[in-house]
Scaffold this motif. Structure first.
Motif, PDB file in Angstrom:
ATOM      1  N   TYR A 167       0.827  -1.198   0.000  1.00 23.23           N
ATOM      2  CA  TYR A 167       0.000   0.000   0.000  1.00 23.23           C
ATOM      3  C   TYR A 167       0.869   1.258   0.000  1.00 23.23           C
ATOM      4  O   TYR A 167       2.024   1.242   0.439  1.00 23.23           O
ATOM      5  CB  TYR A 167      -0.927   0.011   1.217  1.00 23.23           C
ATOM      6  CG  TYR A 167      -2.018  -1.034   1.150  1.00 23.23           C
ATOM      7  CD1 TYR A 167      -3.178  -0.823   0.416  1.00 23.23           C
ATOM      8  CD2 TYR A 167      -1.876  -2.255   1.832  1.00 23.23           C
ATOM      9  CE1 TYR A 167      -4.167  -1.784   0.354  1.00 23.23           C
ATOM     10  CE2 TYR A 167      -2.869  -3.219   1.774  1.00 23.23           C
ATOM     11  CZ  TYR A 167      -4.013  -2.984   1.033  1.00 23.23           C
ATOM     12  OH  TYR A 167      -4.990  -3.938   0.960  1.00 23.23           O
ATOM     13  N   THR A 168       0.289   2.344  -0.474  1.00 16.93           N
ATOM     14  CA  THR A 168       0.983   3.627  -0.441  1.00 16.93           C
ATOM     15  C   THR A 168       1.223   4.037   1.012  1.00 16.93           C
ATOM     16  O   THR A 168       0.291   3.989   1.818  1.00 16.93           O
ATOM     17  CB  THR A 168       0.150   4.709  -1.153  1.00 16.93           C
ATOM     18  OG1 THR A 168      -0.136   4.281  -2.489  1.00 16.93           O
ATOM     19  CG2 THR A 168       0.898   6.041  -1.190  1.00 16.93           C
ATOM     20  N   PRO A 169       2.439   4.428   1.376  1.00 15.87           N
ATOM     21  CA  PRO A 169       2.680   4.840   2.767  1.00 15.87           C
ATOM     22  C   PRO A 169       1.765   5.985   3.178  1.00 15.87           C
ATOM     23  O   PRO A 169       1.475   6.889   2.396  1.00 15.87           O
ATOM     24  CB  PRO A 169       4.154   5.288   2.743  1.00 15.87           C
ATOM     25  CG  PRO A 169       4.756   4.538   1.600  1.00 15.87           C
ATOM     26  CD  PRO A 169       3.671   4.434   0.570  1.00 15.87           C
ATOM     27  N   ALA A 170       1.307   5.924   4.413  1.00 13.03           N
ATOM     28  CA  ALA A 170       0.433   6.984   4.926  1.00 13.03           C
ATOM     29  C   ALA A 170       1.180   8.310   4.933  1.00 13.03           C
ATOM     30  O   ALA A 170       2.393   8.350   5.157  1.00 13.03           O
ATOM     31  CB  ALA A 170      -0.027   6.636   6.336  1.00 13.03           C
ATOM     32  N   ALA A 198      -3.477  12.385  13.025  1.00  9.92           N
ATOM     33  CA  ALA A 198      -2.839  11.595  11.975  1.00  9.92           C
ATOM     34  C   ALA A 198      -3.226  10.119  12.086  1.00  9.92           C
ATOM     35  O   ALA A 198      -3.494   9.459  11.075  1.00  9.92           O
ATOM     36  CB  ALA A 198      -1.327  11.757  12.055  1.00  9.92           C
ATOM     37  N   LEU A 199      -3.263   9.597  13.291  1.00  9.98           N
ATOM     38  CA  LEU A 199      -3.698   8.211  13.468  1.00  9.98           C
ATOM     39  C   LEU A 199      -5.130   8.019  12.994  1.00  9.98           C
ATOM     40  O   LEU A 199      -5.489   6.969  12.452  1.00  9.98           O
ATOM     41  CB  LEU A 199      -3.593   7.817  14.951  1.00  9.98           C
ATOM     42  CG  LEU A 199      -2.186   7.568  15.498  1.00  9.98           C
ATOM     43  CD1 LEU A 199      -2.205   7.553  17.026  1.00  9.98           C
ATOM     44  CD2 LEU A 199      -1.623   6.253  14.962  1.00  9.98           C
ATOM     45  N   ASP A 200      -5.965   9.021  13.179  1.00  8.40           N
ATOM     46  CA  ASP A 200      -7.388   8.934  12.863  1.00  8.40           C
ATOM     47  C   ASP A 200      -7.683   9.154  11.383  1.00  8.40           C
ATOM     48  O   ASP A 200      -8.657   8.611  10.869  1.00  8.40           O
ATOM     49  CB  ASP A 200      -8.147   9.969  13.696  1.00  8.40           C
ATOM     50  CG  ASP A 200      -9.655   9.769  13.621  1.00  8.40           C
ATOM     51  OD1 ASP A 200     -10.118   8.637  13.851  1.00  8.40           O
ATOM     52  OD2 ASP A 200     -10.364  10.745  13.315  1.00  8.40           O
ATOM     53  N   SER A 201      -6.851   9.937  10.684  1.00  5.68           N
ATOM     54  CA  SER A 201      -7.190  10.297   9.306  1.00  5.68           C
ATOM     55  C   SER A 201      -6.127   9.930   8.268  1.00  5.68           C
ATOM     56  O   SER A 201      -6.457   9.720   7.107  1.00  5.68           O
ATOM     57  CB  SER A 201      -7.464  11.807   9.207  1.00  5.68           C
ATOM     58  OG  SER A 201      -6.337  12.565   9.638  1.00  5.68           O
ATOM     59  N   HIS A 202      -4.855   9.830   8.661  1.00  5.85           N
ATOM     60  CA  HIS A 202      -3.812   9.498   7.692  1.00  5.85           C
ATOM     61  C   HIS A 202      -3.727   7.993   7.437  1.00  5.85           C
ATOM     62  O   HIS A 202      -3.375   7.571   6.342  1.00  5.85           O
ATOM     63  CB  HIS A 202      -2.447   9.996   8.176  1.00  5.85           C
ATOM     64  CG  HIS A 202      -2.311  11.489   8.201  1.00  5.85           C
ATOM     65  ND1 HIS A 202      -3.306  12.335   8.634  1.00  5.85           N
ATOM     66  CD2 HIS A 202      -1.281  12.296   7.848  1.00  5.85           C
ATOM     67  CE1 HIS A 202      -2.888  13.592   8.553  1.00  5.85           C
ATOM     68  NE2 HIS A 202      -1.678  13.589   8.071  1.00  5.85           N
ATOM     69  N   ILE A 203      -4.000   7.208   8.487  1.00  2.00           N
ATOM     70  CA  ILE A 203      -4.019   5.752   8.339  1.00  2.00           C
ATOM     71  C   ILE A 203      -5.458   5.325   8.116  1.00  2.00           C
ATOM     72  O   ILE A 203      -6.317   5.521   8.983  1.00  2.00           O
ATOM     73  CB  ILE A 203      -3.427   5.062   9.583  1.00  2.00           C
ATOM     74  CG1 ILE A 203      -1.964   5.488   9.774  1.00  2.00           C
ATOM     75  CG2 ILE A 203      -3.509   3.538   9.455  1.00  2.00           C
ATOM     76  CD1 ILE A 203      -1.317   4.945  11.029  1.00  2.00           C
ATOM     77  N   THR A 204      -5.745   4.764   6.968  1.00  4.37           N
ATOM     78  CA  THR A 204      -7.120   4.426   6.617  1.00  4.37           C
ATOM     79  C   THR A 204      -7.589   3.192   7.383  1.00  4.37           C
ATOM     80  O   THR A 204      -6.781   2.434   7.949  1.00  4.37           O
ATOM     81  CB  THR A 204      -7.244   4.159   5.108  1.00  4.37           C
ATOM     82  OG1 THR A 204      -6.497   2.966   4.772  1.00  4.37           O
ATOM     83  CG2 THR A 204      -6.684   5.325   4.299  1.00  4.37           C
ATOM     84  N   ARG A 205      -8.892   2.977   7.370  1.00  4.40           N
ATOM     85  CA  ARG A 205      -9.441   1.811   8.061  1.00  4.40           C
ATOM     86  C   ARG A 205      -8.944   0.511   7.439  1.00  4.40           C
ATOM     87  O   ARG A 205      -8.700  -0.473   8.145  1.00  4.40           O
ATOM     88  CB  ARG A 205     -10.972   1.888   8.041  1.00  4.40           C
ATOM     89  CG  ARG A 205     -11.513   3.037   8.869  1.00  4.40           C
ATOM     90  CD  ARG A 205     -12.989   3.252   8.647  1.00  4.40           C
ATOM     91  NE  ARG A 205     -13.267   3.689   7.274  1.00  4.40           N
ATOM     92  CZ  ARG A 205     -14.493   3.880   6.778  1.00  4.40           C
ATOM     93  NH1 ARG A 205     -15.549   3.648   7.547  1.00  4.40           N
ATOM     94  NH2 ARG A 205     -14.661   4.286   5.535  1.00  4.40           N
ATOM     95  N   LEU A 206      -8.778   0.521   6.114  1.00  8.55           N
ATOM     96  CA  LEU A 206      -8.233  -0.665   5.455  1.00  8.55           C
ATOM     97  C   LEU A 206      -6.816  -0.952   5.948  1.00  8.55           C
ATOM     98  O   LEU A 206      -6.455  -2.109   6.187  1.00  8.55           O
ATOM     99  CB  LEU A 206      -8.222  -0.451   3.932  1.00  8.55           C
ATOM    100  CG  LEU A 206      -7.581  -1.553   3.085  1.00  8.55           C
ATOM    101  CD1 LEU A 206      -8.266  -2.881   3.316  1.00  8.55           C
ATOM    102  CD2 LEU A 206      -7.611  -1.170   1.610  1.00  8.55           C
ATOM    103  N   LEU A 207      -6.007   0.087   6.156  1.00  9.33           N
ATOM    104  CA  LEU A 207      -4.646  -0.115   6.646  1.00  9.33           C
ATOM    105  C   LEU A 207      -4.630  -0.539   8.114  1.00  9.33           C
ATOM    106  O   LEU A 207      -3.759  -1.315   8.529  1.00  9.33           O
ATOM    107  CB  LEU A 207      -3.823   1.153   6.450  1.00  9.33           C
ATOM    108  CG  LEU A 207      -3.444   1.473   5.000  1.00  9.33           C
ATOM    109  CD1 LEU A 207      -2.509   2.670   4.953  1.00  9.33           C
ATOM    110  CD2 LEU A 207      -2.802   0.275   4.317  1.00  9.33           C
TER     111      LEU A 207
END
Length: 304
Positions: A271-274, A284-293
């Motif tokens: 996957y593309t890095p966050a 950042a934890l809430d929005s940069h890392i997606t639920r799929l990740l």
């Protein structure tokens, strides 16, 4: 009687010159005409033109009223309609992965169209695909992150069944200086991670207090890593930092958790890095890392 050419040719030139001189000797070719003369010439020219039967022709129109403002089309006015796909079946966490090869711009157009149509859960999924499956530029990344921060708080958790959440353990190694305050901070962090992952992971923590680290003068080292719940579960790398400020300890831990999670996903998946966290580590934890990740992260630590 025939006139010889030697006489006829000069006479011809002389005749032409005498006629030109007699007709133009009183004319002034150098002085420009006066304004009155120019006006008279214009009047004569207009009088000689045929009268047009069209009243508002291009020549005679005078701008006597303010011109209307130009109508500027919207930014996507000329874009082809977006195919929203099947909106009747339940969404899945990797929705719109098949559209990622179309690029970030088209994924963002899809997400905006879904949001406009009121399909907010699907719109959030499309915005997340911009982050984890496309090579978006900084402006496109910011558009997606802003949209995620707008949509995610108003939607239910992706997973509401605690039994289906993927368990992970946060390991902390540090000295006695932070031993008393860390449990409360880590309890709050486990709640933060549950919220950031939308219920997909369930975190707990283990403290490892080193007796040899007892100095209260120098900054205290703090080491952090993740594992799955079993003794033989996979582990992430270890990241560490030093701190002498109890008030910033929670933020330092969240920042390290973000970097550790981001780094492990970048190393272990395609996957593309966050996007990197620049300010608020929890945001950042809430929005940069997606639920799929988040699901991928939990799966990596729970391979069985």
């Amino acid at each position: 009687m025939r006139i010889p050419l030697l006489i006829a040719i000069p006479l011809g030139f002389l005749t032409v010159w005498l006629i030109w001189w007699s007709c133009t000797r009183k004319m002034d070719f150098l002085t420009p005409p006066s304004e009155a003369r120019l006006e008279a010439i214009r009047a004569e020219a207009l009088a000689s033109l045929p009268i047009s039967q069209t009243r508002n022709d291009a020549i005679s129109i005078k701008v006597s009223q303010p011109a209307q403002e130009a109508i500027v089309p919207g930014p996507i006015a000329n874009v082809e309609p977006v195919d929203l796909g099947d909106l009747t079946s339940p969404p899945v966490i990797d929705n719109y992965s098949n559209r990622a090869p179309d690029g970030a711009e088209k994924i963002l157009l899809l997400a905006a169209a879904l949001e406009k149509a009121g399909s907010f859960q699907r719109a959030l999924l499309a915005f997340e695909r911009t982050l984890d499956l496309t090579q978006a530029n900084p402006e496109q990344l910011q558009t997606a992150i802003t949209a995620i921060q707008r949509l995610k708080p108003g939607l239910p958790k992706w997973n509401t069944d605690n039994d289906k959440a993927l368990p992970i353990i946060i390991h902390i190694g540090t000295g006695k200086k932070f031993a008393k305050i860390l449990p409360d901070i880590l309890e709050k962090i486990t709640i933060d991670l549950d919220s950031a992952s939308s219920g997909l992971i369930k975190s707990s923590y283990k403290l490892n207090i080193g007796r040899s680290i007892q100095s209260t003068d120098a900054p205290t080292p703090v080491a952090l890593w993740f594992t799955g719940p079993e003794d033989d579960s996979p582990s992430t790398d270890v990241l560490s930092f030093t701190s002498d400020n109890t008030e910033t300890l929670r933020e330092d831990l969240l920042k390290t958790i973000f970097n550790l999670t981001r780094g492990h996903l970048s190393k272990s998946t395609a996957y593309t890095p966050a996007p990197e966290a620049l300010d608020d580590p929890y945001a950042a934890l809430d929005s940069h890392i997606t639920r799929l990740l988040w699901q991928e992260f939990g799966t990596l630590l729970n391979p069985k």
